[in-house]
Design an enzyme around this catalytic site. Structure first.
Site: not given
Ligand code: MG
Ligand code: ADP
Length: 475
Positions: A143, A158, A196
């Site tokens: 993520s 980054r 996700d």
């Molecule tokens: Mg979540």
């Protein structure tokens, strides 16, 4: 009417999202989505990121797949056993990431992650022979901002969320991870870099089928309303004009016609052509590190709803409308003075308080903000809460309707029913959020007829199962 009541009514009116605004929003969403699909150069378009995920599960898939998720604070490893009948078994382990690894070297971090995958496999699964074929396939949810050019590669742009490992920036995260797994002889192949939102779509598609009209391909959207908000849907490859020609050619040679697109709709309408922009929204934006971006998210998702209310309360106090026992701002309870201290979970409790003289709200505000209130103040705060949540849920209908209209989903069959998989605490736990979103959907171009043909369901264990399902595509 008291002065306070009048001020609350004014905000409720200002926060109301009209049918006209909703429909303008849907039109704008479609326009910006098309621009984003055509090119990355248009900074005002939606990002519309190609994910290289081409297969939407039908629920008949079988086998054991692994998923790993490097979020902000934990590294989760899980295995998903797909039974082929829309059900699955999930086993998972959660490992806190040692703080020193968040700013060490890339090798230290990924050697640690690989060792956690190794111990998970040893603990939960029989050792496999390490020939290529019998390795476990793993979908990796990473993520952080990456650019992808295939399902199993992605370059780190980054770091965010407190990580700072300079030697990994610009590197392909999947090959770094795979390198460490190989070094430790872990029988695992990282075959997919997952997200996700995409995971939510795939997980719901696998599980659905029990719902009315549910059959292959009916799950059209995966949507998240949690800390942030985002959505993904399968788009015709021909419409993703920014895909390189050679990629399109090789996908078509394989018979692939669709690819899941991660819209990143949190940045819908950053130019505020349609989105409401009260002085409270301006104040919230000013507190963020990405000012002027993610403007849709800042009106809709869990991270921001409480802060919007806090901004209104402070403004009302300054105007002498509430909390008059505190002569100045500096005398207000510390938590009310502190940005981000008012959690949207508190709003969810006040939203449906029907106790006499709002005793439950009184207790909630005392516990969470150390704030004593009068009944008149609580009634005002409850009305403000409802104005904020209603605006959020109404706006949330815009991207959903936008995708439904854009893809012509309802026209693709007789009595067509569409399934939407959702995940995130706001859509799961905020009282009435889904119902208000449906009210707004009926006001958009899909009309009540479309709204009645829409199923909105929680995608259970979306991120873990979804990442594992991304691995299905990894040959
Ligand atoms: Mg979540
Ligand atoms: P994440 O987005 O990190 O995956 P969640 O989906 O749990 O996690 O979303 C967390 C967000 O949801 C936080 O902003 C939190 O304030 C909010 N939240 C948690 N519980 C509730 C609730 N009962 N009602 C409304 N918002 C909630």
């Amino acid at each position: 009417m008291t002065e306070l009541k009048a001020a609350v009514a004014e905000i409720a009116e200002q926060f109301a999202v009209s049918q006209e605004k909703l429909q303008q929003g849907v039109d704008l969403f479609i326009e910006l989505a098309d621009r984003g699909l055509a090119s990355d150069e248009d900074v005002h378009g939606l990002p519309m990121i190609p994910t290289y995920v081409n297969t939407i599960p039908t629920g008949s898939e079988r086998g054991i797949y692994l998923a790993a998720d490097l979020g902000g604070t934990n590294f989760r490893v899980c295995s998903v056993t797909l039974a082929g009948d829309h059900t699955f078994k999930l086993v998972q382990s959660k490992n806190p990431i040692p703080v020193d690894l968040m700013s060490g070297s890339g090798e230290e971090l990924f050697s640690y992650l690989a060792s956690k995958v190794a111990s998970f496999v040893t603990e939960h699964h029989e050792a496999k022979e390490t020939d290529e074929k019998s390795k476990f396939k793993l979908g990796f949810t990473f993520s952080f901002p990456v650019t992808q050019s295939s399902l199993n590669s992605g370059t780190l742009l980054r770091w965010t969320k407190g990580f700072d490992i300079p030697d990994l920036v610009g590197k392909d995260i999947v090959s770094v991870f795979q390198g460490q797994l190989d070094k430790q002889n872990v029988p695992v192949d990282v075959v997919a870099l997952a997200n996700d939102t995409v995971g939510t779509l795939l997980s719901r598609a696998y599980s659905s089928g029990a719902v009315a009209g549910g059959k292959q391909g009916d799950t059209l959207i995966g949507a998240i309303f949690g800390t942030g908000t985002n959505g993904a849907y399968p788009e015709d490859i021909d419409n993703i004009k920014k895909l390189p020609a050679d990629v399109v050619k090789s996908l078509k040679a394989k018979g692939v016609t669709q690819m899941v697109v991660n819209t990143e709709w949190g940045s819908f309408d950053n130019k505020l052509q349609v989105l409401p922009n009260s002085k409270y929204d301006v104040a919230v934006d000013a507190l963020t590190s990405n000012k002027g971006y993610h403007m849709f998210e800042k009106r809709v998702s869990g991270m921001f709803l409480g802060e919007i209310l806090r901004q209104i309360l402070i403004d009302f106090h300054q105007k002498g409308l509430i909390l008059r026992q505190y002569p100045t701002f500096d005398k207000l309870p510390h938590r009310l003075r502190t940005p981000w201290e008012l959690d949207s979970e508190v709003l969810s409790l006040m939203e449906i308080d029907d106790s006499s003289s709002l005793k439950a709200t009184e207790l909630t505000l005392k516990q969470n903000l150390r704030l004593p209130t009068t009944e008149e103040e609580r009634l005002a705060i409850q009305d403000l809460t409802r104005a904020i949540s209603k605006r959020a849920a109404y706006l949330a209908a815009i991207p959903l309707a936008g995708i439904l209209v854009k893809t012509g989903a309802f026209e693709k069959g007789v009595h067509k029913e569409i399934d939407v998989g959702v995940d995130g605490s706001v859509v799961e736990f905020y009282p009435g959020f889904r119902a208000m979103m449906r009210d707004a959907l009926a006001l958009t171009q899909i009309g009540d007829k479309g709204e009645r043909r829409l199923h909105i369901n929680i995608a259970k264990d979306g991120s873990g199962v979804g990442a594992a399902l991304c691995a299905l595509d990894g040959a």
